[in-house]
Design a protein around this motif. Structure first.
Motif, PDB file in Angstrom:
ATOM      1  N   LEU A   1       0.910  -1.461  -0.021  1.00 35.50           N
ATOM      2  CA  LEU A   1      -0.081   0.220  -0.075  1.00 35.50           C
ATOM      3  C   LEU A   1       0.685   1.218   0.052  1.00 35.50           C
ATOM      4  O   LEU A   1       0.469   2.040  -0.666  1.00 35.50           O
ATOM      5  N   ALA A   2       1.833   1.052   0.789  1.00 34.57           N
ATOM      6  CA  ALA A   2       2.682   2.433   0.716  1.00 34.57           C
ATOM      7  C   ALA A   2       3.469   2.676  -0.579  1.00 34.57           C
ATOM      8  O   ALA A   2       3.741   3.683  -0.851  1.00 34.57           O
ATOM      9  N   ALA A   3       3.688   1.513  -1.139  1.00 32.47           N
ATOM     10  CA  ALA A   3       4.490   1.579  -2.513  1.00 32.47           C
ATOM     11  C   ALA A   3       3.486   2.299  -3.346  1.00 32.47           C
ATOM     12  O   ALA A   3       3.870   2.790  -4.233  1.00 32.47           O
ATOM     13  N   LEU A   4       2.198   1.891  -3.439  1.00 36.97           N
ATOM     14  CA  LEU A   4       1.259   2.299  -4.484  1.00 36.97           C
ATOM     15  C   LEU A   4       0.938   3.744  -4.250  1.00 36.97           C
ATOM     16  O   LEU A   4       0.852   4.507  -5.254  1.00 36.97           O
ATOM     17  N   GLU A   5       1.011   4.355  -2.889  1.00 36.50           N
ATOM     18  CA  GLU A   5       0.979   5.617  -2.565  1.00 36.50           C
ATOM     19  C   GLU A   5       1.968   6.566  -3.257  1.00 36.50           C
ATOM     20  O   GLU A   5       1.907   7.511  -3.739  1.00 36.50           O
ATOM     21  N   LYS A   6       3.198   5.964  -3.145  1.00 32.26           N
ATOM     22  CA  LYS A   6       4.376   6.567  -3.408  1.00 32.26           C
ATOM     23  C   LYS A   6       5.035   6.142  -4.852  1.00 32.26           C
ATOM     24  O   LYS A   6       6.178   6.127  -5.140  1.00 32.26           O
ATOM     25  N   ILE A   7       4.166   5.501  -5.717  1.00 38.39           N
ATOM     26  CA  ILE A   7       4.543   4.929  -6.918  1.00 38.39           C
ATOM     27  C   ILE A   7       5.510   5.879  -7.772  1.00 38.39           C
ATOM     28  O   ILE A   7       6.188   5.605  -8.705  1.00 38.39           O
ATOM     29  N   ASP A   8       4.986   7.227  -7.698  1.00 40.50           N
ATOM     30  CA  ASP A   8       5.605   8.173  -8.616  1.00 40.50           C
ATOM     31  C   ASP A   8       7.053   8.528  -8.224  1.00 40.50           C
ATOM     32  O   ASP A   8       7.769   9.041  -9.127  1.00 40.50           O
ATOM     33  N   LEU A   9       7.454   8.170  -7.053  1.00 41.99           N
ATOM     34  CA  LEU A   9       8.732   8.180  -6.833  1.00 41.99           C
ATOM     35  C   LEU A   9       9.670   7.053  -7.193  1.00 41.99           C
ATOM     36  O   LEU A   9      11.037   7.529  -6.953  1.00 41.99           O
ATOM     37  N   PHE A  10       9.154   6.047  -7.546  1.00 43.69           N
ATOM     38  CA  PHE A  10       9.861   4.962  -8.183  1.00 43.69           C
ATOM     39  C   PHE A  10      10.498   5.410  -9.464  1.00 43.69           C
ATOM     40  O   PHE A  10       9.921   5.709 -10.318  1.00 43.69           O
ATOM     41  N   LYS A  11      11.981   5.381  -9.380  1.00 36.83           N
ATOM     42  CA  LYS A  11      12.647   6.039 -10.452  1.00 36.83           C
ATOM     43  C   LYS A  11      13.123   4.986 -11.267  1.00 36.83           C
ATOM     44  O   LYS A  11      13.939   5.266 -12.461  1.00 36.83           O
ATOM     45  N   GLY A  12      13.098   3.619 -10.903  1.00 35.89           N
ATOM     46  CA  GLY A  12      13.596   2.841 -11.791  1.00 35.89           C
ATOM     47  C   GLY A  12      15.145   2.734 -11.844  1.00 35.89           C
ATOM     48  O   GLY A  12      15.683   1.844 -12.588  1.00 35.89           O
ATOM     49  N   GLU A  13      15.676   3.249 -10.711  1.00 32.45           N
ATOM     50  CA  GLU A  13      17.160   3.317 -10.446  1.00 32.45           C
ATOM     51  C   GLU A  13      17.547   1.848  -9.802  1.00 32.45           C
ATOM     52  O   GLU A  13      18.589   1.370 -10.106  1.00 32.45           O
ATOM     53  N   SER A  14      16.677   1.506  -8.966  1.00 32.75           N
ATOM     54  CA  SER A  14      16.751   0.105  -8.487  1.00 32.75           C
ATOM     55  C   SER A  14      15.650  -0.801  -9.179  1.00 32.75           C
ATOM     56  O   SER A  14      14.591  -0.377  -9.582  1.00 32.75           O
TER      57      SER A  14
END
Lengths: 200, 96
Positions: free
Chosen positions: A53-66
């Motif tokens: 759920l937390a990941a969904l909330e901040k999915i925009d922050l996922f940069k694909g760097e990891s």
């Protein structure tokens, strides 16, 4: 929709998060990560859900760097540390702790520090037969860890499982370095004695 | 420095299992001083009980460490819970 937004900003090499696949790909892994550290299956289940759920909330922050897996694991790890913190502060108010400390006092003679003969370590009889692979032996150790006061088990897990630096453990749990070493020592005395009692 | 330990001190070290077991723990995590190293050596040479403690202490640490890499199939979430999680995620995505 969010995926589209990310696409326009990033180059085409970017890895897009795919929440539809999370349960299939990572739920077991994340559950294993949490249950190994917390020794509590229900709590581990809750944390896996909270992590998604937390990941969904901040999915925009996922940069694909990891990788997605690394990203989700980092979120879960922070949640595990929050549990550690909570356990550590609950511990200080717990009277049981004092009793546990007194229990430990009789491992050694107070006068000279010699083993109290009742607590002499005895051979387990598995020392030379790959004790690491002995399932029953591992299960007994896990049960012994569950019996530890919360703070001890957290200090021990952070150090011996996650190899966290001592100063980080002390600052996270608000434990002085001197108390850290006392806890490390007592925890091992306690675990070893518990193994001896339940194995031999 | 090493030959400064007099007989009284050696006696103290030889009998202090509490200190020795503490050093056994500390040594597995951190550095101990040369003096502590020497004290521990002297103690272990004469104390079979602490030698057993040390051996078992190392085994316990290795076991705990090995759980981190334990095969994932040993710790699986039940399918019901996974379906539940999948539904929760689907619902959240729809809402956004």
């Amino acid at each position: 929709m969010q995926a589209d937004k990310t696409l326009t900003i990033k180059t085409q090499e970017v890895v897009l998060p795919n929440p539809q696949q999370w349960v299939l790909l990572y739920a077991d892994y994340l559950f294993g990560f949490a249950v190994t550290r917390l020794n509590d299956e229900n709590l581990a289940k809750d944390l896996v859900q909270e992590t998604f759920l937390a990941a969904l909330e901040k999915i925009d922050l996922f940069k694909g760097e990891s990788s997605e897996k690394t990203w989700l694991t980092a979120i879960l790890k922070n949640k595990v540390i929050d549990v550690y913190r909570k356990n550590a502060s609950a511990f200080t108010k717990n009277i049981l702790v004092k009793e546990a400390l007194q229990d430990q006092a009789d491992f050694f003679e107070t006068s000279d520090g010699h083993w109290n003969p009742v607590h002499w370590p005895k051979e387990f009889g598995v020392e030379n037969q790959e004790p690491l692979l002995n399932k029953e032996f591992n299960q007994i150790l896990q049960k012994c860890m569950q019996k530890l006061p919360a703070l001890w088990s957290v200090v021990f897990t952070m150090k011996h499982m996650d190899d966290e630096p001592t100063d980080l453990i002390c600052s996270t749990l608000k434990v002085s370095p001197a108390n850290f070493w006392v806890i490390i020592h007592r925890t091992k005395l306690n675990l070893r004695a518990c193994l001896q009692k339940n194995w031999i | 420095m090493m030959d400064e330990l007099d007989k009284a001190e050696i006696r103290k070290i030889a009998y202090n299992c509490k200190k020795a077991t503490f050093l056994i723990e500390k040594k597995q995590i951190d550095k101990i001083t040369i003096r502590e190293e020497l004290e521990l050596k002297i103690h272990l040479a004469g104390c079979s009980v602490c030698r057993i403690f040390q051996q078992q202490s190392i085994i316990i640490n290795q076991m705990v460490k090995s759980w981190i890499n334990s095969s994932p199939q040993e710790k699986k979430l039940d399918e019901n819970y996974k379906n539940q999680l999948q539904n929760i995620i689907q619902n959240r995505i729809k809402k956004n």
